[in-house]
Design a protein around this motif. Structure first.
Motif, PDB file in Angstrom:
ATOM      1  N   ALA A   8      -3.603   4.747   3.792  1.00  0.00           N
ATOM      2  CA  ALA A   8      -2.915   3.773   4.644  1.00  0.00           C
ATOM      3  C   ALA A   8      -3.045   4.099   6.124  1.00  0.00           C
ATOM      4  O   ALA A   8      -2.648   3.309   6.965  1.00  0.00           O
ATOM      5  N   GLY A   9      -3.580   5.271   6.452  1.00  0.00           N
ATOM      6  CA  GLY A   9      -3.766   5.635   7.853  1.00  0.00           C
ATOM      7  C   GLY A   9      -2.498   6.048   8.561  1.00  0.00           C
ATOM      8  O   GLY A   9      -2.426   5.998   9.785  1.00  0.00           O
ATOM      9  N   CYS A  10      -1.486   6.456   7.818  1.00  0.00           N
ATOM     10  CA  CYS A  10      -0.189   6.788   8.413  1.00  0.00           C
ATOM     11  C   CYS A  10      -0.004   8.288   8.621  1.00  0.00           C
ATOM     12  O   CYS A  10      -0.533   9.102   7.876  1.00  0.00           O
ATOM     13  N   ILE A  62       0.856  -1.182   0.000  1.00  0.00           N
ATOM     14  CA  ILE A  62       0.000   0.000   0.000  1.00  0.00           C
ATOM     15  C   ILE A  62       0.893   1.234   0.000  1.00  0.00           C
ATOM     16  O   ILE A  62       1.805   1.347   0.823  1.00  0.00           O
ATOM     17  N   SER A  63       0.686   2.091  -0.969  1.00  0.00           N
ATOM     18  CA  SER A  63       1.463   3.331  -1.041  1.00  0.00           C
ATOM     19  C   SER A  63       1.055   4.202   0.138  1.00  0.00           C
ATOM     20  O   SER A  63      -0.117   4.523   0.311  1.00  0.00           O
ATOM     21  N   THR A  83       0.517  11.873   3.155  1.00  0.00           N
ATOM     22  CA  THR A  83       0.165  10.471   3.375  1.00  0.00           C
ATOM     23  C   THR A  83      -1.283  10.233   2.974  1.00  0.00           C
ATOM     24  O   THR A  83      -1.803   9.144   3.133  1.00  0.00           O
ATOM     25  N   ARG A  84      -1.929  11.243   2.445  1.00  0.00           N
ATOM     26  CA  ARG A  84      -3.334  11.153   2.040  1.00  0.00           C
ATOM     27  C   ARG A  84      -3.446  10.620   0.620  1.00  0.00           C
ATOM     28  O   ARG A  84      -3.763  11.326  -0.313  1.00  0.00           O
ATOM     29  N   LEU A  85      -3.148   9.353   0.472  1.00  0.00           N
ATOM     30  CA  LEU A  85      -3.198   8.697  -0.827  1.00  0.00           C
ATOM     31  C   LEU A  85      -4.428   7.807  -0.880  1.00  0.00           C
ATOM     32  O   LEU A  85      -5.063   7.543   0.137  1.00  0.00           O
ATOM     33  N   ARG A 126      -1.015  -1.412   6.674  1.00  0.00           N
ATOM     34  CA  ARG A 126      -1.498  -0.081   7.052  1.00  0.00           C
ATOM     35  C   ARG A 126      -0.964   0.301   8.429  1.00  0.00           C
ATOM     36  O   ARG A 126      -0.607  -0.566   9.222  1.00  0.00           O
ATOM     37  N   CYS A 127      -0.958   1.579   8.701  1.00  0.00           N
ATOM     38  CA  CYS A 127      -0.600   2.064  10.033  1.00  0.00           C
ATOM     39  C   CYS A 127      -1.816   1.953  10.946  1.00  0.00           C
ATOM     40  O   CYS A 127      -2.956   1.917  10.482  1.00  0.00           O
ATOM     41  N   THR A 128      -1.575   1.929  12.259  1.00  0.00           N
ATOM     42  CA  THR A 128      -2.667   1.810  13.224  1.00  0.00           C
ATOM     43  C   THR A 128      -3.399   3.121  13.423  1.00  0.00           C
ATOM     44  O   THR A 128      -4.521   3.131  13.911  1.00  0.00           O
TER      45      THR A 128
END
Length: 188
Positions: A144-146, A85-86, A138-140, A110-112
């Motif tokens: 990914a929630g990162c 995931i990008s 990080t808003r792709l 994904r990030c938590t």
């Protein structure tokens, strides 16, 4: 890739067949990227200095820390989403301007969304990207929630931003001014 764009651009394609063509083009790009990449480092999460790419174009670092360059930012993001995931894009220009060079990182999970634990750590940027980023996002899609924490020096040292951010159009405006200063980063 041009075939997929042309086929999707004609009025006769259904939404499903267009999606299949786009997915096939992304798979082809990702597969081609495997043969155009450098070798991953066993000790570091970022490519080793001897096998790193140089800045320019649209660089993607895969989850296994190999890399490839692409003709567009969207092609790099699509290939990253096939491999994992990008999660983050660094831009060498302000305001998320992809007419300049970009650096995309794809991760395996994904990030938590919480600060701890830190899921992904990158102790250095690829050659040519140290002290180069001017904006970050990080808003792709998919998200990914990162969030990203940048450091001014390799190995997560030095003040640069000193806060978790999901995007910023001008890294000169974050605390301690991070424009053209980031040398390592973490994501959570």
């Amino acid at each position: 890739m041009l075939l997929a764009v042309t086929a999707c651009g004609t009025g006769g394609s259904t939404r499903l067949s267009c999606s299949v063509l786009k997915f096939g083009a992304a798979m082809l790009l990702a597969f081609a990227g495997l043969f155009l990449t450098g070798s991953p480092s066993a000790a570091e999460e970022s490519p080793t200095a001897a096998k790193q790419p140089t800045a320019g174009g649209h660089l993607l670092v895969y989850p296994n820390r190999t890399w490839a360059t692409f003709p567009s930012l969207q092609a790099a993001i699509d290939a990253g989403n096939v491999a994992g995931i990008s999660a983050v894009v660094f831009y060498d220009k302000y305001n998320y301007d992809s007419t300049g060079a970009t650096l995309t990182y794809s991760v395996s999970q994904r990030c938590t969304g919480s600060i701890l634990p830190i899921e992904h750590r990158f102790p250095n940027f690829p050659n040519g990207w140290n002290d180069k980023a001017s904006s970050v996002s990080t808003r792709l899609s998919p998200y990914a929630g990162c969030n990203v924490w940048m450091s001014a020096d390799e190995g997560y040292e030095g003040e640069c931003g000193n806060k978790w951010i999901d995007k910023h159009w001008d890294l000169n405006q974050v605390p301690y001014g991070c424009d053209n200063k980031a040398s390592s980063f973490e994501m959570s």
